[in-house]
Motif scaffolding. Structure first.
Motif, PDB file in Angstrom:
ATOM      1  N   TYR A 189     -41.309 -58.411  31.026  1.00  9.85           N
ATOM      2  CA  TYR A 189     -41.137 -57.479  32.147  1.00  9.85           C
ATOM      3  C   TYR A 189     -41.395 -56.009  31.795  1.00  9.85           C
ATOM      4  O   TYR A 189     -41.502 -55.160  32.692  1.00  9.85           O
ATOM      5  N   ASP A 190     -41.494 -55.678  30.498  1.00 12.05           N
ATOM      6  CA  ASP A 190     -41.705 -54.265  30.162  1.00 12.05           C
ATOM      7  C   ASP A 190     -42.228 -54.169  28.727  1.00 12.05           C
ATOM      8  O   ASP A 190     -42.257 -55.152  27.987  1.00 12.05           O
ATOM      9  N   GLY A 191     -42.593 -52.956  28.353  1.00  8.15           N
ATOM     10  CA  GLY A 191     -43.078 -52.719  27.006  1.00  8.15           C
ATOM     11  C   GLY A 191     -43.773 -51.376  26.933  1.00  8.15           C
ATOM     12  O   GLY A 191     -43.744 -50.588  27.897  1.00  8.15           O
ATOM     13  N   LYS A 192     -44.396 -51.149  25.809  1.00  6.84           N
ATOM     14  CA  LYS A 192     -45.132 -49.899  25.629  1.00  6.84           C
ATOM     15  C   LYS A 192     -46.391 -50.176  24.820  1.00  6.84           C
ATOM     16  O   LYS A 192     -46.446 -51.133  24.044  1.00  6.84           O
ATOM     17  N   SER A 198     -29.483 -67.713  29.246  1.00  6.78           N
ATOM     18  CA  SER A 198     -30.491 -66.652  29.247  1.00  6.78           C
ATOM     19  C   SER A 198     -30.134 -65.580  28.214  1.00  6.78           C
ATOM     20  O   SER A 198     -28.967 -65.399  27.859  1.00  6.78           O
ATOM     21  N   ALA A 199     -31.161 -64.884  27.733  1.00  2.38           N
ATOM     22  CA  ALA A 199     -30.965 -63.800  26.768  1.00  2.38           C
ATOM     23  C   ALA A 199     -32.136 -62.836  26.869  1.00  2.38           C
ATOM     24  O   ALA A 199     -33.231 -63.209  27.283  1.00  2.38           O
ATOM     25  N   GLN A 200     -31.847 -61.582  26.488  1.00  3.25           N
ATOM     26  CA  GLN A 200     -32.879 -60.539  26.546  1.00  3.25           C
ATOM     27  C   GLN A 200     -33.129 -60.009  25.140  1.00  3.25           C
ATOM     28  O   GLN A 200     -32.229 -59.977  24.306  1.00  3.25           O
ATOM     29  N   ALA A 201     -34.382 -59.600  24.880  1.00  2.00           N
ATOM     30  CA  ALA A 201     -34.697 -58.968  23.596  1.00  2.00           C
ATOM     31  C   ALA A 201     -35.930 -58.110  23.764  1.00  2.00           C
ATOM     32  O   ALA A 201     -36.763 -58.350  24.639  1.00  2.00           O
ATOM     33  N   ASP A 202     -36.017 -57.093  22.945  1.00  2.00           N
ATOM     34  CA  ASP A 202     -37.255 -56.318  22.888  1.00  2.00           C
ATOM     35  C   ASP A 202     -37.578 -56.066  21.424  1.00  2.00           C
ATOM     36  O   ASP A 202     -36.699 -56.084  20.569  1.00  2.00           O
ATOM     37  N   VAL A 206     -42.683 -55.065  23.284  1.00  2.00           N
ATOM     38  CA  VAL A 206     -42.523 -56.083  24.328  1.00  2.00           C
ATOM     39  C   VAL A 206     -41.049 -56.234  24.655  1.00  2.00           C
ATOM     40  O   VAL A 206     -40.203 -56.328  23.762  1.00  2.00           O
ATOM     41  N   HIS A 207     -40.744 -56.276  25.949  1.00  2.00           N
ATOM     42  CA  HIS A 207     -39.393 -56.570  26.439  1.00  2.00           C
ATOM     43  C   HIS A 207     -39.470 -57.895  27.208  1.00  2.00           C
ATOM     44  O   HIS A 207     -40.343 -58.070  28.066  1.00  2.00           O
ATOM     45  N   MET A 208     -38.561 -58.812  26.910  1.00  3.87           N
ATOM     46  CA  MET A 208     -38.603 -60.097  27.615  1.00  3.87           C
ATOM     47  C   MET A 208     -37.209 -60.652  27.838  1.00  3.87           C
ATOM     48  O   MET A 208     -36.237 -60.279  27.164  1.00  3.87           O
ATOM     49  N   ILE A 209     -37.118 -61.545  28.803  1.00  4.22           N
ATOM     50  CA  ILE A 209     -35.917 -62.346  29.049  1.00  4.22           C
ATOM     51  C   ILE A 209     -36.352 -63.810  28.979  1.00  4.22           C
ATOM     52  O   ILE A 209     -37.423 -64.174  29.478  1.00  4.22           O
ATOM     53  N   ILE A 210     -35.533 -64.623  28.344  1.00  2.00           N
ATOM     54  CA  ILE A 210     -35.809 -66.064  28.334  1.00  2.00           C
ATOM     55  C   ILE A 210     -34.608 -66.808  28.913  1.00  2.00           C
ATOM     56  O   ILE A 210     -33.464 -66.316  28.866  1.00  2.00           O
ATOM     57  N   GLU A 211     -34.875 -67.974  29.469  1.00  2.00           N
ATOM     58  CA  GLU A 211     -33.810 -68.834  29.989  1.00  2.00           C
ATOM     59  C   GLU A 211     -34.270 -70.289  29.879  1.00  2.00           C
ATOM     60  O   GLU A 211     -35.475 -70.557  29.726  1.00  2.00           O
ATOM     61  N   PRO A 212     -33.332 -71.240  29.970  1.00  2.00           N
ATOM     62  CA  PRO A 212     -33.729 -72.650  29.909  1.00  2.00           C
ATOM     63  C   PRO A 212     -34.605 -73.013  31.108  1.00  2.00           C
ATOM     64  O   PRO A 212     -34.345 -72.555  32.235  1.00  2.00           O
ATOM     65  N   ILE A 267     -42.860 -72.041  30.484  1.00  2.00           N
ATOM     66  CA  ILE A 267     -43.266 -71.327  31.698  1.00  2.00           C
ATOM     67  C   ILE A 267     -43.330 -69.838  31.352  1.00  2.00           C
ATOM     68  O   ILE A 267     -42.345 -69.255  30.883  1.00  2.00           O
ATOM     69  N   TYR A 268     -44.488 -69.220  31.599  1.00  2.00           N
ATOM     70  CA  TYR A 268     -44.743 -67.838  31.171  1.00  2.00           C
ATOM     71  C   TYR A 268     -44.968 -66.976  32.408  1.00  2.00           C
ATOM     72  O   TYR A 268     -45.943 -67.162  33.141  1.00  2.00           O
ATOM     73  N   HIS A 269     -44.044 -66.043  32.634  1.00  2.00           N
ATOM     74  CA  HIS A 269     -44.119 -65.155  33.802  1.00  2.00           C
ATOM     75  C   HIS A 269     -44.528 -63.744  33.373  1.00  2.00           C
ATOM     76  O   HIS A 269     -43.903 -63.155  32.479  1.00  2.00           O
ATOM     77  N   ASN A 270     -45.541 -63.230  34.032  1.00  2.00           N
ATOM     78  CA  ASN A 270     -45.939 -61.835  33.846  1.00  2.00           C
ATOM     79  C   ASN A 270     -45.222 -61.006  34.909  1.00  2.00           C
ATOM     80  O   ASN A 270     -45.509 -61.116  36.104  1.00  2.00           O
ATOM     81  N   CYS A 271     -44.254 -60.183  34.457  1.00  2.00           N
ATOM     82  CA  CYS A 271     -43.475 -59.358  35.384  1.00  2.00           C
ATOM     83  C   CYS A 271     -43.735 -57.865  35.151  1.00  2.00           C
ATOM     84  O   CYS A 271     -42.900 -57.010  35.492  1.00  2.00           O
ATOM     85  N   ILE A 272     -44.861 -57.532  34.549  1.00  2.00           N
ATOM     86  CA  ILE A 272     -45.186 -56.139  34.216  1.00  2.00           C
ATOM     87  C   ILE A 272     -45.579 -55.381  35.491  1.00  2.00           C
ATOM     88  O   ILE A 272     -46.430 -55.833  36.268  1.00  2.00           O
ATOM     89  N   VAL A 273     -44.923 -54.257  35.675  1.00  2.24           N
ATOM     90  CA  VAL A 273     -45.297 -53.368  36.787  1.00  2.24           C
ATOM     91  C   VAL A 273     -45.579 -51.975  36.217  1.00  2.24           C
ATOM     92  O   VAL A 273     -45.009 -51.579  35.208  1.00  2.24           O
ATOM     93  N   GLY A 274     -46.450 -51.261  36.878  1.00  3.27           N
ATOM     94  CA  GLY A 274     -46.726 -49.882  36.470  1.00  3.27           C
ATOM     95  C   GLY A 274     -47.626 -49.764  35.266  1.00  3.27           C
ATOM     96  O   GLY A 274     -47.805 -48.669  34.735  1.00  3.27           O
TER      97      GLY A 274
END
Length: 718
Positions: free
Chosen positions: A588-591, A481-485, A501-507, A544-551
């Motif tokens: 999971y996040d962004g602006k 897994s790795a994170q990037a924005d 955009v902020h995201m995490i990816i994993e196998p 597999i694409y997950h929408n984890c945006i809150v707020g």
């Protein structure tokens, strides 16, 4: 020409190793039957078969030739096939429609690699075989040794019907142990003098005659009882037993010919006319819908197309076998596959490029027609009342792949159009344009096959082409897994562009649930999955694409744009530009900006965030792995194994099958380029192989480093 009934027709294919004299034998058969009045020679480029310019240039058959001759009020349709195994598609299609195969053997060479190959094809087709031991007037001929070799490979089914008295230079005499007569030929061949068997050959002839009687009797209980009662069989009874044995492939008769000087050819034709099965008796092509096919001449008409060719000044010629009923000039038939109507404007009996017009043909016969609109090999044509559909020729899978490119880019379109014509004539030529590799790929049977393709482009189509090594369809994936924005911001007067955009990816692993907690850069990242979309990828694997945006940090209307950016990078992977697969993405996040945010901004932000994360997620290149099955003679086993080890092959198992050693292995596609040529060289042409796709596996690190360096160099050039 008269119309021949089904029981008056014999259909044979001439098959054998290159140089065994098939075309010369065909020429002699046509001469014997009165179809031609002068025998041509391959070296003089004037044979009835091998009439195409490419065949005259090569001095070998490249396509099959449809011919005919006559004997004892029988019409014998002959399909003369190529001897090089690269052109085996023509052999297989010929065997599909004939009732018997004549396997020609250069007696001075014995059983060659091509002999074994064509015999395997006849076995698969379930067709009878007659061995014609040819070229008995050559130096170093040892008939008995060649027969013993045939028996060691094909078993005691190999049964001598004839043997030569004086094989070698000066050959002119054959003893026939079915007729129990000696055939002595003039120096120039032709009509023999039929004599009693000399005293010094009587014992050998009697022994072989008795063996033939026993082999004939074994094929029928009634004949066996007669044999026990009388101790022998009449010639007619032997014929009956031999025919039954041939049909169930328990007896392979051996005949002797010196085709170049027309010796033994007439007697071979008599045997074909008298004993080989008619279309009503032969193993026929089945109707795949399970219907019972009435073959009588008054039944519904049906044809099967087994060959097409294109000739200058004539156009496309369609060759067919009449499967049922009677086909007549001017008759309308339905192409079962398309339901299109086709008119049989003319019917021809073929002798190479020479064609004789006839008004009709009856079930079992082989003919040709012209000016068909949309008919290809394997099409069935029938009357509306029948709508038959016959089993298709199963052409061999490709063994060799190259990339094809026009030297002049302006010719690219012409290259594709020309290839379709070649495919129609030889369906084992297959072309595809790979969007992934950006190459036109040609799949064929080997180097000789490829040379023929080059000949056509150079000589017929006048297009300069070149062959390139095909690229490998690698895949890219990640191992952790790795994170990037990523923030995309652009301001140039007026409305700008903004998206973060902020995201995490994993196998992605089948059966493993998504995570809700990650440890990233020493911090815990808790996610709440609001929506999941699963995308099976056309190139294999999943996204597999997950929408984890809150707020509401990113408006929902921009989520498809982020996905589009990710998918663009999946189609052009960050490492080498290859397709990426099996990745789970959590956004999971962004602006966003109330004025400057738009779809293009979030597409670019998503694309770049994904690319950065990918490179930090333990990226690996995957390579296609193929299952390889190799058949090789035992004495070459070690050499083949060594070669496979040099190709990074993983040996999965070994065994024996039909006199060959079998090796099962898994091999990277990268290492299989020109394997057909290498195996042929190692095994003197006797080795065989087949491959099938297995899956993708990670490449070794040194191979990955090499691929990354190569891709970087390409990018610099661009």
């Amino acid at each position: 020409m008269k119309i021949y009934k089904t029981d008056q027709i014999r259909n044979i294919a001439l098959v054998g190793n290159a140089g065994s004299g098939k075309t010369t034998l065909a020429e002699a058969m046509l001469f014997e039957g009165g179809v031609i009045n002068r025998r041509g020679e391959v070296t003089a480029k004037n044979t009835t078969s091998d009439y195409l310019p490419i065949e005259q240039d090569y001095g070998n058959s490249v396509f099959s030739s449809v011919l005919h001759t006559f004997c004892n009020d029988k019409k014998i349709n002959i399909i003369d096939t190529p001897g090089m195994d690269d052109f085996r598609g023509s052999v297989i299609s010929a065997l599909h429609v004939v009732g018997c195969s004549i396997v020609t053997i250069n007696t001075s060479h014995g059983i060659e690699a091509g002999t074994e190959s064509v015999c395997r094809y006849t076995e698969k087709a379930g067709k009878p075989m007659i061995f014609a031991f040819n070229q008995l007037d050559h130096e170093n001929v040892n008939f008995d040794q060649a027969v013993d070799q045939a028996k060691s490979i094909f078993g005691n089914k190999v049964t001598v019907v004839q043997y030569p008295v004086n094989a070698g230079p000066g050959f002119d005499s054959i003893i026939d142990v079915l007729k129990m007569k000696l055939y002595k030929y003039p120096a120039d061949g032709g009509k023999p003098e039929i004599l009693d068997i000399p005293a010094d050959e009587k014992d050998k002839a009697d022994k072989l005659h008795n063996e033939l009687v026993e082999m004939a009797a074994e094929n029928d209980e009634a004949l066996m009882e007669l044999y026990f009662d009388k101790g022998t069989l009449t010639e007619d009874e032997m014929r009956q037993g031999i025919k039954l044995g041939m049909i169930d492939r328990s007896l392979f008769p051996v005949f002797c010919t010196g085709a170049k000087h027309n010796m033994g050819v007439g007697r071979l034709m008599e045997f074909i006319a008298n004993i080989t099965p008619s279309p009503a008796e032969a193993v026929e092509v089945p109707e795949i819908n399970g219907k019972t096919v009435d073959k009588s001449e008054n039944a519904a008409t049906s044809l099967m197309v087994f060959k097409t060719t294109i000739e200058q000044h004539v156009g496309e010629i369609t060759y067919f076998k009449v499967m049922s009923g009677t086909v007549k000039e001017g008759q309308d038939l339905i192409v079962t596959k398309t339901e299109n109507k086709e008119r049989i404007s003319q019917i021809f009996v073929s002798a190479g490029k020479n064609r004789t017009k006839v008004e009709a043909m009856i079930a079992g016969d082989i003919g040709a027609t012209v000016k068909m609109k949309d008919v290809t090999v394997n099409n069935t044509l029938s009357e509306k009342s029948a709508r038959y559909k016959f089993a298709e020729v199963k052409f061999p899978t490709s063994r060799h792949t190259v990339a094809l490119k026009a030297v002049n880019e302006a010719d690219e379109e012409k290259v594709g159009e020309s290839f379709q014509k070649l495919h129609d004539q030889d369906p084992t030529f297959i072309v595809e344009y790979s969007k992934e590799l950006k190459q036109m790929l040609v799949h064929c049977q080997g180097e000789y096959h490829l040379n023929a393709l080059k000949w056509f482009y150079t000589n017929e189509y006048k297009i300069d082409i070149e062959f390139l090594k095909p690229k490998i369809p690698y895949r890219e994936t990640i191992t952790k897994s790795a994170q990037a924005d990523y923030r995309h911001k652009k301001q140039s007067g007026g409305a700008g562009q903004f998206g973060e955009v902020h995201m995490i990816i994993e196998p992605y692993i089948e059966g493993v649930d998504p995570k809700s907690m990650f440890q990233m850069n020493g911090k815990e990242q808790k996610l709440s999955i609001r929506d999941t979309q699963e995308y099976p990828l056309s190139w294999g694997g999943k996204l597999i694409y997950h929408n984890c945006i809150v707020g509401g940090s990113i408006d929902g209307r921009f989520m498809p744009a982020i996905l589009k950016g990710i998918m663009e990078k999946m189609e052009e992977g960050p490492l080498t530009g290859s397709y990426a697969r099996d990745i789970r993405v959590y956004v999971y996040d962004g602006k966003m900006h109330p004025v400057d945010s738009n779809e293009i901004s979030f597409k670019l932000a998503g694309r770049n965030a994904f690319s950065t994360a990918f490179k930090n997620a333990g990226p690996k290149i995957l390579e296609p792995i193929y299952n390889l099955e190799v058949f090789v003679q035992s004495e070459r086993m070690g050499d083949v194994m060594s070669d496979l080890q040099g190709r990074r092959a993983l040996i999965m198992g070994m065994g024996s099958e039909k006199g060959y050693e079998k090796i099962n292995a898994k091999v990277p596609l990268k290492e299989m380029h020109k394997y057909n040529t290498s195996l042929s060289s190692i095994t003197q042409g006797r080795g065989m192989f087949s491959i099938s796709f297995d899956g993708y596996e990670k490449v070794p690190q040194e191979v990955q480093d090499e691929l990354l360096a190569s891709y970087a160099a390409e990018q610099e050039e661009d």
